[in-house]
Write a protein that holds these residues in place. Structure first.
Motif, PDB file in Angstrom:
ATOM      1  N   PHE A   1      19.733  29.285 -48.989  1.00 45.55           N
ATOM      2  CA  PHE A   1      20.482  28.075 -49.329  1.00 45.55           C
ATOM      3  C   PHE A   1      20.498  27.107 -48.147  1.00 45.55           C
ATOM      4  O   PHE A   1      20.274  25.900 -48.307  1.00 45.55           O
ATOM      5  N   ASP A   2      20.720  27.645 -46.951  1.00 47.00           N
ATOM      6  CA  ASP A   2      20.710  26.802 -45.751  1.00 47.00           C
ATOM      7  C   ASP A   2      19.318  26.238 -45.490  1.00 47.00           C
ATOM      8  O   ASP A   2      19.168  25.071 -45.102  1.00 47.00           O
ATOM      9  N   ALA A   3      18.285  27.079 -45.705  1.00 41.21           N
ATOM     10  CA  ALA A   3      16.908  26.617 -45.506  1.00 41.21           C
ATOM     11  C   ALA A   3      16.569  25.511 -46.495  1.00 41.21           C
ATOM     12  O   ALA A   3      15.893  24.534 -46.148  1.00 41.21           O
ATOM     13  N   ALA A   4      17.037  25.659 -47.745  1.00 42.72           N
ATOM     14  CA  ALA A   4      16.754  24.654 -48.769  1.00 42.72           C
ATOM     15  C   ALA A   4      17.389  23.314 -48.406  1.00 42.72           C
ATOM     16  O   ALA A   4      16.787  22.247 -48.603  1.00 42.72           O
ATOM     17  N   LYS A   5      18.604  23.358 -47.894  1.00 45.65           N
ATOM     18  CA  LYS A   5      19.268  22.108 -47.501  1.00 45.65           C
ATOM     19  C   LYS A   5      18.478  21.414 -46.387  1.00 45.65           C
ATOM     20  O   LYS A   5      18.362  20.176 -46.378  1.00 45.65           O
ATOM     21  N   LYS A   6      17.941  22.214 -45.477  1.00 44.40           N
ATOM     22  CA  LYS A   6      17.163  21.634 -44.375  1.00 44.40           C
ATOM     23  C   LYS A   6      15.871  21.002 -44.886  1.00 44.40           C
ATOM     24  O   LYS A   6      15.520  19.888 -44.504  1.00 44.40           O
ATOM     25  N   VAL A   7      15.154  21.726 -45.765  1.00 46.02           N
ATOM     26  CA  VAL A   7      13.901  21.197 -46.322  1.00 46.02           C
ATOM     27  C   VAL A   7      14.167  19.930 -47.122  1.00 46.02           C
ATOM     28  O   VAL A   7      13.447  18.928 -47.002  1.00 46.02           O
ATOM     29  N   ALA A   8      15.200  19.973 -47.955  1.00 49.32           N
ATOM     30  CA  ALA A   8      15.529  18.793 -48.758  1.00 49.32           C
ATOM     31  C   ALA A   8      15.912  17.617 -47.862  1.00 49.32           C
ATOM     32  O   ALA A   8      15.557  16.465 -48.144  1.00 49.32           O
TER      33      ALA A   8
ATOM     34  N   GLY B   1      21.862  22.699 -54.986  1.00 47.98           N
ATOM     35  CA  GLY B   1      22.416  24.043 -55.128  1.00 47.98           C
ATOM     36  C   GLY B   1      21.571  24.934 -56.023  1.00 47.98           C
ATOM     37  O   GLY B   1      20.580  24.514 -56.609  1.00 47.98           O
ATOM     38  N   GLY B   2      21.994  26.193 -56.125  1.00 45.50           N
ATOM     39  CA  GLY B   2      21.248  27.170 -56.897  1.00 45.50           C
ATOM     40  C   GLY B   2      20.231  27.888 -56.031  1.00 45.50           C
ATOM     41  O   GLY B   2      20.098  27.633 -54.826  1.00 45.50           O
ATOM     42  N   VAL B   3      19.501  28.825 -56.646  1.00 48.57           N
ATOM     43  CA  VAL B   3      18.471  29.580 -55.928  1.00 48.57           C
ATOM     44  C   VAL B   3      17.279  28.675 -55.669  1.00 48.57           C
ATOM     45  O   VAL B   3      16.687  28.128 -56.612  1.00 48.57           O
ATOM     46  N   PRO B   4      16.893  28.473 -54.406  1.00 50.93           N
ATOM     47  CA  PRO B   4      15.754  27.600 -54.126  1.00 50.93           C
ATOM     48  C   PRO B   4      14.426  28.338 -54.215  1.00 50.93           C
ATOM     49  O   PRO B   4      14.324  29.517 -53.879  1.00 50.93           O
ATOM     50  N   VAL B   5      13.408  27.628 -54.680  1.00 48.64           N
ATOM     51  CA  VAL B   5      12.021  28.082 -54.575  1.00 48.64           C
ATOM     52  C   VAL B   5      11.231  26.950 -53.937  1.00 48.64           C
ATOM     53  O   VAL B   5      11.588  25.782 -54.059  1.00 48.64           O
ATOM     54  N   TYR B   6      10.140  27.325 -53.261  1.00 51.99           N
ATOM     55  CA  TYR B   6       9.425  26.373 -52.409  1.00 51.99           C
ATOM     56  C   TYR B   6       7.967  26.263 -52.850  1.00 51.99           C
ATOM     57  O   TYR B   6       7.324  27.243 -53.231  1.00 51.99           O
ATOM     58  N   ILE B   7       7.450  25.044 -52.751  1.00 52.95           N
ATOM     59  CA  ILE B   7       6.085  24.745 -53.161  1.00 52.95           C
ATOM     60  C   ILE B   7       5.503  23.738 -52.173  1.00 52.95           C
ATOM     61  O   ILE B   7       6.254  22.943 -51.587  1.00 52.95           O
ATOM     62  N   ALA B   8       4.199  23.778 -51.964  1.00 50.77           N
ATOM     63  CA  ALA B   8       3.558  22.883 -50.985  1.00 50.77           C
ATOM     64  C   ALA B   8       2.623  21.910 -51.687  1.00 50.77           C
ATOM     65  O   ALA B   8       1.906  22.282 -52.623  1.00 50.77           O
ATOM     66  N   ASN B   9       2.645  20.672 -51.218  1.00 52.01           N
ATOM     67  CA  ASN B   9       1.682  19.704 -51.731  1.00 52.01           C
ATOM     68  C   ASN B   9       1.076  18.922 -50.577  1.00 52.01           C
ATOM     69  O   ASN B   9       1.531  18.974 -49.441  1.00 52.01           O
ATOM     70  N   GLY B  10       0.009  18.203 -50.899  1.00 49.56           N
ATOM     71  CA  GLY B  10      -0.695  17.429 -49.886  1.00 49.56           C
ATOM     72  C   GLY B  10      -2.134  17.220 -50.305  1.00 49.56           C
ATOM     73  O   GLY B  10      -2.477  17.339 -51.481  1.00 49.56           O
ATOM     74  N   GLY B  11      -2.977  16.924 -49.335  1.00 49.52           N
ATOM     75  CA  GLY B  11      -4.386  16.744 -49.634  1.00 49.52           C
ATOM     76  C   GLY B  11      -4.656  15.513 -50.473  1.00 49.52           C
ATOM     77  O   GLY B  11      -3.812  14.633 -50.618  1.00 49.52           O
TER      78      GLY B  11
END
Length: 245
Positions: free
Chosen positions: A130-137, A146-156
């Motif tokens: 949750f703390d990591a998600a707040k930082k990324v956001a 809020g809620g369970v975060p999941v992470y995805i990468a984009n670029g290129g």
């Protein structure tokens, strides 16, 4: 409803040198079949409270909605059960913490939702994520809701979503741990600086991701693969059918 012992996911390690490809999200709005969503979620072990008959503990809301708490971590489930035992010891004695497939509990909730009463799953995040998600956001200029975060990468090219090869298929990995996706991004920056420098990590609440799976049916959403946390991987390995006795 019984606890699952086989998990519908084949784990593979990220190769030491990733060859990135990119997948853009299209605008189709047809729903994925429920069976496909269940299959996609089936590889993720989670924790909840079940009684002797395998029914989950639920709470009633005023709007005729019932919900069950789904934990990503055994420790969080244990802490919640300890509090429950203090507050309502007689009721709490009927329940135990069980590991269950996210796909199985999702399917159970769908089958037990009616026009007069909804069955909702409340996904409980770990404090670390949750703390990591707040930082990324925050880095992306948006507050985390809020809620369970999941992470995805984009670029290129075209800011598409990063895909990797798994079992000879191009998949879009979606991680339950910020540290795991950061490791992948750092590896790409090291091995392919031109591409790696364009990568950005996004965070999405799990319930929003699942809602999109329910509403979208296109190449992007079909290619999503949830990447378990380290704790989840340990559970998967412990329950592997070919695990030595």
């Amino acid at each position: 409803m019984k606890t699952l012992k086989r998990w519908g996911i084949t784990l593979s390690l990220i190769a030491s040198t990733l060859i990135p490809t990119w997948l853009s999200q299209s605008s189709a709005v047809l729903a994925l079949p429920e069976a496909d969503i269940v299959q996609m979620l089936s590889g993720i072990p989670v924790f909840t409270f079940l009684d002797a008959q395998g029914a989950p503990l639920v709470a009633q809301l005023e709007d005729k909605t019932i919900f069950a708490s789904i934990f990503m971590s055994q420790r969080d489930a244990q802490q919640a059960l300890a509090q429950f035992q203090k507050d309502k010891p007689d009721l709490a004695s009927q329940y135990k913490i069980k590991v269950i497939s996210l796909g199985k509990i999702y399917q159970f909730a769908r089958k037990n939702s009616t026009q007069s009463q909804r069955f909702v799953l409340q996904y409980v995040p770990t404090q670390v994520e949750f703390d990591a998600a707040k930082k990324v956001a925050g880095i992306n200029g948006q507050p985390y809701q809020g809620g369970v975060p999941v992470y995805i990468a984009n670029g290129g090219p075209g800011k598409g979503y990063l895909t990797i090869k798994q079992n000879n298929q191009d998949i879009v990995p979606v991680f339950f741990e910020q540290g795991a996706i950061q490791k992948m991004v750092d590896e790409l920056k090291k091995n392919n600086p031109e591409v790696g420098s364009t990568l950005k990590i996004e965070v999405i609440p799990l319930n929003i991701l699942i809602a999109n799976l329910e509403q979208q049916d296109d190449e992007f959403w079909k290619s999503i693969r949830l990447w378990p946390s380290q704790e989840m991987i340990q559970i998967i390995r412990a329950n592997a059918p070919n695990k030595p006795k």
